[in-house]
Design a protein around this motif. Structure first.
Motif, PDB file in Angstrom:
ATOM      1  N   ALA A  93       0.821  -1.212   0.000  1.00 29.68           N
ATOM      2  CA  ALA A  93       0.000   0.000   0.000  1.00 29.68           C
ATOM      3  C   ALA A  93       0.853   1.259   0.000  1.00 29.68           C
ATOM      4  O   ALA A  93       0.564   2.231  -0.715  1.00 29.68           O
ATOM      5  CB  ALA A  93      -0.937  -0.005   1.205  1.00 29.68           C
ATOM      6  N   ARG A 111      -5.584   7.448   0.580  1.00 32.06           N
ATOM      7  CA  ARG A 111      -6.143   6.175   1.036  1.00 32.06           C
ATOM      8  C   ARG A 111      -7.174   5.652   0.031  1.00 32.06           C
ATOM      9  O   ARG A 111      -7.145   4.470  -0.339  1.00 32.06           O
ATOM     10  CB  ARG A 111      -6.796   6.357   2.410  1.00 32.06           C
ATOM     11  CG  ARG A 111      -7.349   5.059   2.995  1.00 32.06           C
ATOM     12  CD  ARG A 111      -7.743   5.212   4.448  1.00 32.06           C
ATOM     13  NE  ARG A 111      -8.730   6.285   4.625  1.00 32.06           N
ATOM     14  CZ  ARG A 111      -8.446   7.484   5.165  1.00 32.06           C
ATOM     15  NH1 ARG A 111      -7.219   7.762   5.562  1.00 32.06           N
ATOM     16  NH2 ARG A 111      -9.403   8.397   5.307  1.00 32.06           N
ATOM     17  N   THR A 112      -8.032   6.525  -0.459  1.00 29.49           N
ATOM     18  CA  THR A 112      -9.048   6.105  -1.427  1.00 29.49           C
ATOM     19  C   THR A 112      -8.417   5.650  -2.738  1.00 29.49           C
ATOM     20  O   THR A 112      -8.804   4.625  -3.317  1.00 29.49           O
ATOM     21  CB  THR A 112     -10.017   7.270  -1.720  1.00 29.49           C
ATOM     22  OG1 THR A 112     -10.663   7.659  -0.507  1.00 29.49           O
ATOM     23  CG2 THR A 112     -11.058   6.866  -2.745  1.00 29.49           C
ATOM     24  N   ARG A 113      -7.403   6.406  -3.203  1.00 28.67           N
ATOM     25  CA  ARG A 113      -6.759   6.068  -4.473  1.00 28.67           C
ATOM     26  C   ARG A 113      -5.992   4.752  -4.387  1.00 28.67           C
ATOM     27  O   ARG A 113      -6.020   3.944  -5.320  1.00 28.67           O
ATOM     28  CB  ARG A 113      -5.808   7.198  -4.877  1.00 28.67           C
ATOM     29  CG  ARG A 113      -5.162   7.017  -6.249  1.00 28.67           C
ATOM     30  CD  ARG A 113      -6.185   6.980  -7.355  1.00 28.67           C
ATOM     31  NE  ARG A 113      -5.543   6.938  -8.672  1.00 28.67           N
ATOM     32  CZ  ARG A 113      -6.166   6.608  -9.790  1.00 28.67           C
ATOM     33  NH1 ARG A 113      -7.454   6.314  -9.768  1.00 28.67           N
ATOM     34  NH2 ARG A 113      -5.531   6.597 -10.942  1.00 28.67           N
ATOM     35  N   VAL A 114      -5.327   4.514  -3.256  1.00 28.98           N
ATOM     36  CA  VAL A 114      -4.590   3.264  -3.077  1.00 28.98           C
ATOM     37  C   VAL A 114      -5.548   2.076  -3.096  1.00 28.98           C
ATOM     38  O   VAL A 114      -5.271   1.045  -3.720  1.00 28.98           O
ATOM     39  CB  VAL A 114      -3.778   3.284  -1.760  1.00 28.98           C
ATOM     40  CG1 VAL A 114      -3.246   1.887  -1.419  1.00 28.98           C
ATOM     41  CG2 VAL A 114      -2.623   4.273  -1.873  1.00 28.98           C
ATOM     42  N   GLU A 115      -6.679   2.223  -2.417  1.00 28.84           N
ATOM     43  CA  GLU A 115      -7.684   1.158  -2.417  1.00 28.84           C
ATOM     44  C   GLU A 115      -8.178   0.886  -3.839  1.00 28.84           C
ATOM     45  O   GLU A 115      -8.347  -0.267  -4.244  1.00 28.84           O
ATOM     46  CB  GLU A 115      -8.853   1.532  -1.502  1.00 28.84           C
ATOM     47  CG  GLU A 115      -8.489   1.508  -0.021  1.00 28.84           C
ATOM     48  CD  GLU A 115      -9.635   2.016   0.854  1.00 28.84           C
ATOM     49  OE1 GLU A 115     -10.666   2.449   0.289  1.00 28.84           O
ATOM     50  OE2 GLU A 115      -9.481   1.991   2.100  1.00 28.84           O
ATOM     51  N   GLU A 116      -8.406   1.957  -4.610  1.00 29.50           N
ATOM     52  CA  GLU A 116      -8.847   1.799  -5.997  1.00 29.50           C
ATOM     53  C   GLU A 116      -7.805   1.043  -6.824  1.00 29.50           C
ATOM     54  O   GLU A 116      -8.136   0.141  -7.597  1.00 29.50           O
ATOM     55  CB  GLU A 116      -9.089   3.173  -6.640  1.00 29.50           C
ATOM     56  CG  GLU A 116     -10.298   3.913  -6.113  1.00 29.50           C
ATOM     57  CD  GLU A 116     -10.385   5.315  -6.704  1.00 29.50           C
ATOM     58  OE1 GLU A 116      -9.462   5.706  -7.464  1.00 29.50           O
ATOM     59  OE2 GLU A 116     -11.376   6.010  -6.422  1.00 29.50           O
ATOM     60  N   LEU A 118      -5.312  -0.959  -5.805  1.00 32.69           N
ATOM     61  CA  LEU A 118      -5.128  -2.349  -5.381  1.00 32.69           C
ATOM     62  C   LEU A 118      -6.293  -3.219  -5.846  1.00 32.69           C
ATOM     63  O   LEU A 118      -6.098  -4.388  -6.213  1.00 32.69           O
ATOM     64  CB  LEU A 118      -4.966  -2.430  -3.862  1.00 32.69           C
ATOM     65  CG  LEU A 118      -3.656  -1.839  -3.317  1.00 32.69           C
ATOM     66  CD1 LEU A 118      -3.606  -1.977  -1.794  1.00 32.69           C
ATOM     67  CD2 LEU A 118      -2.451  -2.518  -3.939  1.00 32.69           C
ATOM     68  N   ALA A 119      -7.479  -2.648  -5.855  1.00 29.97           N
ATOM     69  CA  ALA A 119      -8.631  -3.394  -6.369  1.00 29.97           C
ATOM     70  C   ALA A 119      -8.496  -3.601  -7.874  1.00 29.97           C
ATOM     71  O   ALA A 119      -8.820  -4.674  -8.403  1.00 29.97           O
ATOM     72  CB  ALA A 119      -9.927  -2.641  -6.053  1.00 29.97           C
ATOM     73  N   GLY A 124      -6.067  -6.284  -3.504  1.00 34.91           N
ATOM     74  CA  GLY A 124      -6.568  -5.533  -2.365  1.00 34.91           C
ATOM     75  C   GLY A 124      -6.309  -6.208  -1.031  1.00 34.91           C
ATOM     76  O   GLY A 124      -6.167  -5.543  -0.006  1.00 34.91           O
ATOM     77  N   HIS A 125      -6.209  -7.543  -1.032  1.00 33.38           N
ATOM     78  CA  HIS A 125      -6.000  -8.295   0.207  1.00 33.38           C
ATOM     79  C   HIS A 125      -4.532  -8.353   0.622  1.00 33.38           C
ATOM     80  O   HIS A 125      -4.205  -8.893   1.689  1.00 33.38           O
ATOM     81  CB  HIS A 125      -6.523  -9.717   0.032  1.00 33.38           C
ATOM     82  CG  HIS A 125      -5.876 -10.479  -1.078  1.00 33.38           C
ATOM     83  ND1 HIS A 125      -5.973 -10.086  -2.393  1.00 33.38           N
ATOM     84  CD2 HIS A 125      -5.119 -11.618  -1.065  1.00 33.38           C
ATOM     85  CE1 HIS A 125      -5.311 -10.948  -3.159  1.00 33.38           C
ATOM     86  NE2 HIS A 125      -4.778 -11.864  -2.371  1.00 33.38           N
ATOM     87  N   GLY A 127      -2.359  -5.543   0.693  1.00 36.25           N
ATOM     88  CA  GLY A 127      -1.832  -4.202   0.911  1.00 36.25           C
ATOM     89  C   GLY A 127      -0.837  -4.101   2.054  1.00 36.25           C
ATOM     90  O   GLY A 127       0.056  -3.243   2.035  1.00 36.25           O
TER      91      GLY A 127
END
Length: 356
Positions: A93, A111-116, A118-119, A124-125, A127
């Motif tokens: 992450a 935080r939002t962009r990293v989640e996007e 990784l998805a 995503g699992h 990070g």
């Protein structure tokens, strides 16, 4: 309309010029591959687009803005390297977030962009893991997500798959292409692997000694090469050396065939290029050319059977689909090869002339 433009770009290191007056226009959302052998200038070109090298001459523009002399961080480009270049002391992450932190983006946005991201790369699992805990393919996905996280205008990929095994390369190159299409981002991909280039590109730039030998779609580059280098570097190829026999006829190894070209003066040296899949042991109304030879060897490649056929001093490669009911000829067997005149292509110069 051109989105990325390279005009008259030249790069010299001391007395040696490695890129010669290179011109290219790339459309928005296009996937272009620089293809060629080691030392052909493809990585130097990519580094000039990225800003890691400055052209000796010429200009580079992105979306109408001249970026020739701008530093990398002012160009809005993302780069994926061959060796991943992940920070080993950072989690997945944090690696993806790095460029956003350097740009001073708010924590909530990061935080939002990293989640996007990784998805998007389906990790995503993972990070919280570190690079050493990932496979090579997973690490390269993280490097891709890091490059895309900052929303670059151009994505640059410098042989990103060469360190991976064959199976992972096959799946990851398709993932990269799918992501590029989904995001609509303009991309330049550098490789020496012709199969990679043919499978993922909108257009291919075939480079040789710092010059563009040919620029075109994979279909055109493979089926209609314009130079000897492009013809021999892309795909497997057989070259028939002979001489014009008058009209659109060619004489090779004492046999005469029709060629796909205008009339040539009798006696003029000609070189005919043939792809292995163009040749067949079975005649047909379209396959009016016939060459007689001897089977030198047979390679069983699963769905394809490759035969090497000797014609005097010339060896031709022939690929036929495997037919379980019909075994291929044995070594030493006399065979007749059939192909249509339009299946071959007269190249720009005979071997002797090209070697001078």
């Amino acid at each position: 309309m051109s989105f990325l433009t390279l005009k008259g770009v030249r790069k010299s290191f001391g007395p040696q010029t490695v890129v010669h007056d290179f011109d290219l226009e790339i459309a928005r959302g296009e996937f272009v591959t620089f293809l060629g052998p080691s030392g052909c200038g493809k990585t130097t070109l990519l580094r000039m687009v990225a800003g890691f090298e400055t052209p000796t001459a010429g200009t580079i523009a992105i979306d109408g803005r001249d970026v020739t002399h701008l530093p990398p961080n002012a160009r809005k480009v993302g780069m994926v390297f061959q060796a991943y270049a992940l920070f080993p002391n950072m989690t997945v992450a944090d690696n993806v977030a790095f460029g956003l932190k350097v740009a001073g983006r708010p924590k909530s946005e990061i935080r939002t962009r990293v989640e996007e991201m990784l998805a998007l790369i389906k990790l995503g699992h993972l990070g919280a893991r570190y690079p050493y805990q990932l496979s090579g393919g997973q690490q390269q996905r993280v490097a891709l997500a890091r490059a895309l996280a900052v929303r670059p205008q151009v994505l640059l990929l410098d042989e990103p798959l060469s360190a991976l095994d064959a199976k992972i390369r096959l799946s990851l190159r398709q993932e990269i292409r799918d992501l590029q299409r989904k995001l609509g981002i303009t991309a330049i991909f550098v490789t020496h692997d012709q199969e990679e280039a043919l499978s993922v590109s909108d257009r291919i730039v075939v480079l040789n000694e710092g010059r563009a030998e040919q620029i075109g779609t994979p279909f055109d580059i493979y089926n209609h090469p314009r130079t000897r280098f492009a013809a021999s570097f892309i795909g497997t190829l057989s070259l028939l050396e002979g001489e014009a026999a008058g009209g659109n006829r060619m004489r090779v190894e004492g046999q005469e065939i029709a060629v796909p070209a205008e009339a040539h003066p009798a006696g003029r040296p000609l070189t005919l290029a043939l792809r292995p899949e163009a040749l067949s042991l079975a005649p047909s109304p379209a396959r009016t050319n016939r060459l007689e030879g001897t089977i030198e060897d047979v390679d069983f490649l699963g769905s394809v059977v490759r035969m090497r056929v000797r014609l005097g001093q010339t060896t031709l490669l022939m690929d036929n689909f495997n037919d379980p009911s019909t075994p291929p000829p044995e070594r030493g067997a006399k065979v007749a090869l059939h192909f249509a005149p339009g299946d071959g292509q007269i190249l720009d110069a005979p071997l002797a002339a090209a070697a001078e």
